[in-house]
Write a protein that holds these residues in place. Structure first.
Motif, short mmCIF file in Angstrom:
data_model
loop_
_atom_site.label_atom_id
_atom_site.label_comp_id
_atom_site.label_asym_id
_atom_site.label_seq_id
_atom_site.Cartn_x
_atom_site.Cartn_y
_atom_site.Cartn_z
N LEU A 37 5.52 4.54 8.66
CA LEU A 37 6.25 3.88 7.58
C LEU A 37 7.62 4.55 7.47
O LEU A 37 7.73 5.77 7.50
CB LEU A 37 5.52 4.00 6.25
N LEU A 38 8.66 3.73 7.32
CA LEU A 38 10.02 4.26 7.17
C LEU A 38 10.41 4.37 5.70
O LEU A 38 11.20 5.23 5.34
CB LEU A 38 11.02 3.34 7.88
N GLY A 39 9.90 3.48 4.89
CA GLY A 39 10.24 3.48 3.47
C GLY A 39 9.67 2.26 2.79
O GLY A 39 9.07 1.39 3.42
N TRP A 40 9.87 2.21 1.46
CA TRP A 40 9.33 1.10 0.68
C TRP A 40 10.08 0.98 -0.63
O TRP A 40 10.82 1.89 -1.01
CB TRP A 40 7.85 1.30 0.41
N GLY A 41 9.88 -0.14 -1.28
CA GLY A 41 10.51 -0.34 -2.58
C GLY A 41 10.25 -1.74 -3.09
O GLY A 41 9.71 -2.59 -2.39
N GLY A 42 10.65 -1.96 -4.31
CA GLY A 42 10.42 -3.24 -4.96
C GLY A 42 11.56 -4.22 -4.76
O GLY A 42 12.71 -3.83 -4.59
N SER A 43 11.21 -5.49 -4.75
CA SER A 43 12.19 -6.58 -4.75
C SER A 43 12.00 -7.31 -6.06
O SER A 43 10.88 -7.72 -6.40
CB SER A 43 11.95 -7.53 -3.58
N LEU A 44 13.08 -7.48 -6.79
CA LEU A 44 12.99 -8.04 -8.13
C LEU A 44 13.11 -9.56 -8.12
O LEU A 44 13.76 -10.16 -7.27
CB LEU A 44 14.09 -7.45 -9.01
N GLY A 45 12.47 -10.18 -9.12
CA GLY A 45 12.54 -11.62 -9.31
C GLY A 45 13.73 -11.99 -10.17
O GLY A 45 14.60 -11.18 -10.46
#
Length: 114
Positions: A37-45
């Motif tokens: 895994l390189l990274g992660w995060g949220g995507s907002l609506g």
């Protein structure tokens, strides 16, 4: 190395469960020698009435050594972990964007428009 990413439908309330998901996917990839895994995060609506933007997707970026084997592994693990229908696995084949989408009857591969 090849790049792919996951888009998992999510809500603000589900954010705590993402830590376990990251750990399980990282472990599965490492044990199979297929990537990390390189990274992660949220995507907002879209903004609601109060102007707040809720979490819509959780995105996980992944670097893999063998695309087909990593896709199969991730699809199995994600389904076993009970991720939501509508989860997307994005990748490229011959420089053409593709996506596998988790539906009621399993994963469905699709070509994306250019």
């Amino acid at each position: 190395m090849e790049f792919l990413y996951l888009k998992i439908p999510s809500t603000d309330e589900a954010a705590d469960a993402h830590h376990a998901l990251h750990a399980a996917l990282e472990q599965a990839l490492a044990e199979a020698g297929l990537g990390t895994l390189l990274g992660w995060g949220g995507s907002l609506g879209e903004a609601g009435g109060a102007g707040l933007r809720p979490l819509r997707f959780h995105r996980i970026d992944v670097e893999v050594t063998e695309l087909a084997a990593a896709r199969a592994l991730l699809q199995r693990r994600l389904a076993a972990m009970g991720v939501a229908p509508g989860t997307e696995l994005h990748y490229s084949v011959a420089r053409r964007a593709r996506v596998d989408v988790l539906g009621a009857s399993g994963w469905v591969p699709r070509a994306l428009p250019r």
